[in-house]
Design a protein around this motif. Structure first.
Motif, short mmCIF file in Angstrom:
data_model
loop_
_atom_site.label_atom_id
_atom_site.label_comp_id
_atom_site.label_asym_id
_atom_site.label_seq_id
_atom_site.Cartn_x
_atom_site.Cartn_y
_atom_site.Cartn_z
N PHE A 5 0.84 -1.20 0.00
CA PHE A 5 0.00 0.00 0.00
C PHE A 5 0.88 1.25 0.00
N PHE A 6 1.91 1.27 0.83
CA PHE A 6 2.77 2.45 0.89
C PHE A 6 3.51 2.64 -0.43
N SER A 55 -8.94 1.79 0.88
CA SER A 55 -8.03 2.09 1.99
C SER A 55 -8.75 2.08 3.32
N THR A 56 -8.05 1.62 4.34
CA THR A 56 -8.59 1.65 5.69
C THR A 56 -8.30 3.01 6.31
N LEU A 60 -4.97 5.48 5.72
CA LEU A 60 -5.10 6.89 5.36
C LEU A 60 -4.46 7.79 6.40
N LYS A 61 -4.63 7.45 7.66
CA LYS A 61 -4.01 8.24 8.73
C LYS A 61 -2.49 8.20 8.60
N THR A 62 -1.96 7.03 8.28
CA THR A 62 -0.52 6.89 8.14
C THR A 62 0.02 7.70 6.96
N ILE A 63 -0.68 7.66 5.82
CA ILE A 63 -0.17 8.46 4.69
C ILE A 63 -0.36 9.96 4.96
N LYS A 95 6.23 3.62 11.48
CA LYS A 95 5.17 2.69 11.08
C LYS A 95 5.82 1.56 10.30
N PRO A 96 6.36 0.58 10.99
CA PRO A 96 7.08 -0.47 10.28
C PRO A 96 6.24 -1.07 9.15
#
Length: 99
Positions: A5-6, A55-56, A60-63, A95-96
């Motif tokens: 995803f990333f 996307s979860t 989304l929070k991580t990106i 965020k591993p």
């Protein structure tokens, strides 16, 4: 957040940045650094991921957080490659990425 995803996010963000940069006037440096193209590219990328990747909220929070790191370093350096490198480093440290 999963690594795939990333990587999808990074690829689409790069493409969207390059598309927008292609429309800058030749003398864009006289206008100041074009931070707005990166915001627009991020918004487009985020919308694409919501529509196409299901996307979860966590993804989304991580990106969103990764983009904030990107912009912080972009504003400091005015260098895309430095900002992207710092965003990737942040992602690996905070965020591993799972396989």
């Amino acid at each position: 957040m999963d690594k795939e995803f990333f990587q999808t996010f990074l690829t689409r963000f790069r493409v969207n940045c390059n598309l927008r940069a292609g429309f800058l006037p030749i003398n864009y440096k006289d206008m100041g650094f074009p931070f707005r193209i990166y915001k627009g590219a991020y918004n487009d990328t985020r919308e694409e991921l919501i529509k196409e990747e299901n996307s979860t909220d966590e993804q989304l929070k991580t990106i969103d957080e990764a983009y904030e790191v990107f912009m912080k370093h972009l504003e400091e350096s005015e260098d895309y490659s430095i900002a992207e490198k710092e965003m990737i480093k942040w992602s690996e440290n905070h965020k591993p990425l799972s396989k």
